[in-house]
Design an enzyme around this catalytic site. Structure first.
Site, short mmCIF file in Angstrom:
data_model
loop_
_atom_site.label_atom_id
_atom_site.label_comp_id
_atom_site.label_asym_id
_atom_site.label_seq_id
_atom_site.Cartn_x
_atom_site.Cartn_y
_atom_site.Cartn_z
N GLY A 188 0.81 -1.21 0.00
CA GLY A 188 0.00 0.00 0.00
C GLY A 188 0.84 1.26 0.00
O GLY A 188 2.08 1.21 -0.01
N PRO A 201 2.80 4.58 1.18
CA PRO A 201 3.57 4.88 2.40
C PRO A 201 2.76 5.73 3.37
O PRO A 201 1.96 6.57 2.98
CB PRO A 201 4.77 5.67 1.85
CG PRO A 201 4.91 5.25 0.43
CD PRO A 201 3.52 4.98 -0.05
N GLY A 202 2.97 5.48 4.66
CA GLY A 202 2.33 6.28 5.69
C GLY A 202 0.94 5.83 6.08
O GLY A 202 0.22 6.56 6.76
N GLY A 248 0.32 2.96 7.87
CA GLY A 248 0.32 2.19 9.11
C GLY A 248 0.93 0.81 9.03
O GLY A 248 0.68 -0.02 9.91
N LYS A 249 1.74 0.53 8.03
CA LYS A 249 2.31 -0.81 7.89
C LYS A 249 3.28 -1.14 9.03
O LYS A 249 3.19 -2.20 9.64
CB LYS A 249 3.01 -0.94 6.53
CG LYS A 249 2.07 -0.81 5.34
CD LYS A 249 2.76 -1.13 4.03
CE LYS A 249 3.70 -0.05 3.59
NZ LYS A 249 3.00 1.18 3.15
N SER A 288 -5.11 13.24 -17.78
CA SER A 288 -5.96 14.36 -17.34
C SER A 288 -5.80 15.60 -18.20
O SER A 288 -6.53 16.58 -18.02
CB SER A 288 -5.65 14.71 -15.88
OG SER A 288 -4.33 15.17 -15.75
N LYS A 336 -5.09 21.16 -8.23
CA LYS A 336 -5.03 21.82 -9.53
C LYS A 336 -5.74 23.17 -9.49
O LYS A 336 -5.26 24.16 -10.03
CB LYS A 336 -5.65 20.92 -10.59
CG LYS A 336 -4.85 19.66 -10.88
CD LYS A 336 -5.56 18.76 -11.88
CE LYS A 336 -4.75 17.52 -12.19
NZ LYS A 336 -5.42 16.62 -13.14
#
Length: 699
Positions: free
Chosen positions: A119, A121-122, A124-125, A571, A614
């Site tokens: 998943g 980063p950041g 909760g792993k 996009s 954006k």
């Protein structure tokens, strides 16, 4: 150390304040202290904290703290401060928004299964990995010792003992070695003094000195090294220690698998014993515990293969792992390493992971995908408020947050989710904002952190990408790379996302020229990556439909201005189509308008990511109007300071975009033409194109 010299462990348990009867440096025994009677006022000192002790008449009793609010009972409207919230004690209860992962970790801890977490980063792993170490069933921990091998010095012997015994064994060996060394040194001194005495008696002092020195050097060089026989403690635990948690992220092979230190003196009696150069790796230190390796794909294939062997066997011999180690000459007996493996990484981690290692984890454990957002429900809001409280408590240096500060943090969490009706679970970033906000409050000597501190923190704690975007915007305006007023043919202000939390104005220019080859081409420049290139190809279908022209006899040039790091994603499709149609039809485009959106081959405007960032980038650049996909409207949560600076217009089709952005001389005629082409059946469109070709060739 003699038996009588052992330190009494109870000495440190006696409070130095309870010393009313003795002189300086004297402490009564616990039996004398507990329940003793002070002879001055006959007040009994007990263990009851509500009973006054000697000299405490003037000290007011400590006021009992108000009961904490449990997470499930939180009501934001009546909450005054984050300090009122009860923070869960266990790490597993502090993880929010990852219910599936928490359930897996609980099961895996009971059954001692391996886990792979993938998943963003950041999310909760690492916290879940630490929580798993807390949840593991209690086992009898071990100390691991390495002994010299008298038969083969390059094959040290491994022994496992109960936790705490290792230090005792090493200490006993050292004491015995020291005793033998002292005995031998005494005998050497007696011999030297005997030689010197005999030399003095016989009058041959010089010969005696030479003889004594020779014998001393010979005995010093040839004496056995007692310390060479002392075992080395590889892994140490205390009898009451719990399952270890070892983070092996980024470890080189030696640190992960164990190593043998380099010895510059390989012979001549000066070498360090082989067993004394052996060093345990992370896999051995995590024996009976958890080994966490993030970015698992960064390990070399060789290290992953050895890691797989350790997982399968539960033991792994230590040998030299690098050029600076002793190489393969030294190899210990197998060292216990029965650990639970928690591998983690981003989505690309699975590509660089050893297939056999992943198969082992899947076959004997679980794979978990970490969510990066959670629904913005009342239940999840309570969890998020609890997260703010626990971050404040865990930091220990910042003041608590009041209701307005918590609301601002939650607003930023909605904004960072880039998804309507959701809160972000990139909690490391949110935790950073919480700490910077608290630092702002401390700087003001405030006892509480308010929304004002959070807003200041947002401004000062910008990401590098956001700072770069601001600098680029200033420079592009200075050199007229970004134009925000007037009109221009074939030029559109597109919008892009930089990093994860910043936007940027992306000028796009287009030109149509007669082709010099058999068929026309669409040529795009600006370091376009795979998805961006595919989106350019899709635009060609829109061009045919909304210009009514055959583009086979023209080359269409598309240029992305200032894209030094490349462009990825689709996009910019709406911007590209608008710029090209403007160039082909020679119709000016409004430069006070910026736009973003993906485009289907049928002209539908599809949702994109980063709409909030954006729009804010356009506002900072001075653009007045921003066109976004209608499906992204609920995702927009721009800062209050930008609300009055920009108008947001949601659209569903390319026709709506062209109607807003293009400025033809006769707008009604142009829109009538667009509607006619848009509603034309494919057969009618093909017939129209064929008629145009025939008239142009005179057939």
């Amino acid at each position: 150390m003699d038996k009588d010299d052992k330190i009494n462990p109870n000495i440190d348990d006696v409070s130095p304040e309870v010393n009313n009867q003795g002189g300086a440096g004297e402490s009564p025994s616990p039996a004398e202290t507990k329940g003793s009677i002070n002879q001055d006022n006959n007040k009994t000192i007990t263990d009851n904290p509500n009973v006054s002790v000697v000299g405490s008449e003037d000290i007011p009793e400590e006021k009992a703290e108000d009961p904490k609010i449990k997470p499930e009972d939180i009501e934001l409207e009546s909450l005054n401060s984050s300090s009122e919230i009860e923070v869960p004690e266990k790490l597993i209860d502090q993880v929010i928004g990852q219910e599936h992962a928490v359930e897996v970790i609980r099961k895996a801890a009971i059954q001692r299964r391996h886990v792979m977490m993938i998943g963003t980063p950041g999310t909760g792993k690492s916290m879940l990995a630490k929580a798993m170490a807390e949840l593991l069933p209690k086992e009898e921990m071990q100390d691991i010792l390495v002994y010299p091998n008298s038969e083969d010095s390059n094959n040290p012997i491994i022994r496992s003992v109960k936790a705490g015994r290792g230090k005792e064994i090493v200490a006993a060996h050292k004491a015995e070695a020291k005793k033998r060394a002292q005995t031998r040194n005494t005998l050497i001194m007696i011999l030297i003094f005997g030689i010197m005495g005999y030399a003095i008696i016989t009058g041959q002092l010089l010969m005696g000195i030479i003889g004594a020195a020779f014998i001393f050097m010979a005995l010093q060089y040839s004496r056995p090294k007692e310390e060479a026989m002392v075992p080395k403690l590889l892994v140490s635990n205390t009898p009451d220690s719990t399952a270890p948690y070892i983070d092996g992220t980024g470890s080189h092979a030696g640190a992960l698998l164990g190593d043998v230190r380099h010895d510059p003196f390989q012979s001549g009696g000066l070498e360090t014993p082989a067993h004394d150069r052996v060093e345990a790796g992370a896999i051995h230190k995590s024996n009976k515990g958890v080994l966490f390796v993030d970015e698992i794909n960064t390990l070399t294939p060789h290290s992953q293969q050895n890691l797989l062997t350790a997982l399968q066997e539960g033991e792994f011999s230590i040998t030299g792992q690098s050029e600076r180690s002793s190489g393969a000459m030294v190899k210990t007996e197998p060292v216990p390493c029965s650990f639970i493996m928690i591998a983690a990484g981003n989505l690309d981690a699975m590509e660089g992971m050893h297939p056999a290692l992943r198969s082992r984890i899947r076959g004997y454990g679980y794979e978990v995908y970490m969510q990066d957002t959670m629904p913005d429900t009342p239940e999840n809001q309570k969890k998020f408020i609890t997260f703010v409280a626990q971050e404040v408590k865990n930091d220990g240096k910042i003041p608590p947050f009041d209701r307005s500060a918590i609301e601002e943090i939650m607003r930023d969490a909605r904004r960072r989710s880039n998804r309507k009706g959701h809160l972000t679970l990139k909690l490391r970033d949110i935790g950073g904002l919480i700490r910077v906000s608290g630092d702002m409050a401390r700087q003001d000597n405030s006892e509480i952190t308010t929304a004002e501190h959070v807003l200041r923190a947002k401004e000062i704690a910008k990401s590098v990408e956001d700072q770069i975007s601001d600098e680029y915007t200033r420079r592009s305006r200075e050199y007229d790379l970004t134009i925000v007023e007037g009109t221009a043919v074939g030029r559109v202000n597109g919008l892009a996302v930089v990093g994860h939390d910043s936007g940027q104005v992306l000028p796009i220019m287009a030109e149509a020229t007669p082709t010099q080859s058999a068929t026309g081409n669409v040529i795009a420049t600006g370091l376009l990556k795979e998805i961006a290139q595919e989106s350019i190809k899709n635009v060609s279908a829109i061009l045919k439909k909304f210009t009514g022209k055959d583009i086979r006899n023209m080359d269409i040039h598309i240029q992305f201005i200032g894209t030094y790091n490349g462009v990825e994603g689709d996009s910019a499709s709406v911007s590209v189509a608008t710029a090209v149609i403007s160039a082909i039809e020679n119709i000016p485009v409004r430069q006070d308008v910026a736009m973003t959106g993906s485009l289907s081959v049928r002209g539908n405007v599809l949702p994109i990511g980063g709409a909030t960032y954006k729009i804010e980038a356009a506002a900072k650049a001075g653009i007045k109007t921003v066109i976004i996909p209608k499906s992204n409207l609920d995702d927009v949560l721009i800062e209050d300071r930008y609300r009055d600076m920009v108008e947001i217009i949601p659209v569903s089709t390319i026709e709506e975009v062209l109607e807003i952005a293009l400025v033809p001389e006769k707008k009604e005629d142009f829109m009538e033409k667009l509607n006619k082409l848009a509603n034309m059946k494919p057969s009618e469109f093909i017939e129209s194109i064929s008629g145009n070709i025939a008239s142009s060739t005179g057939l």
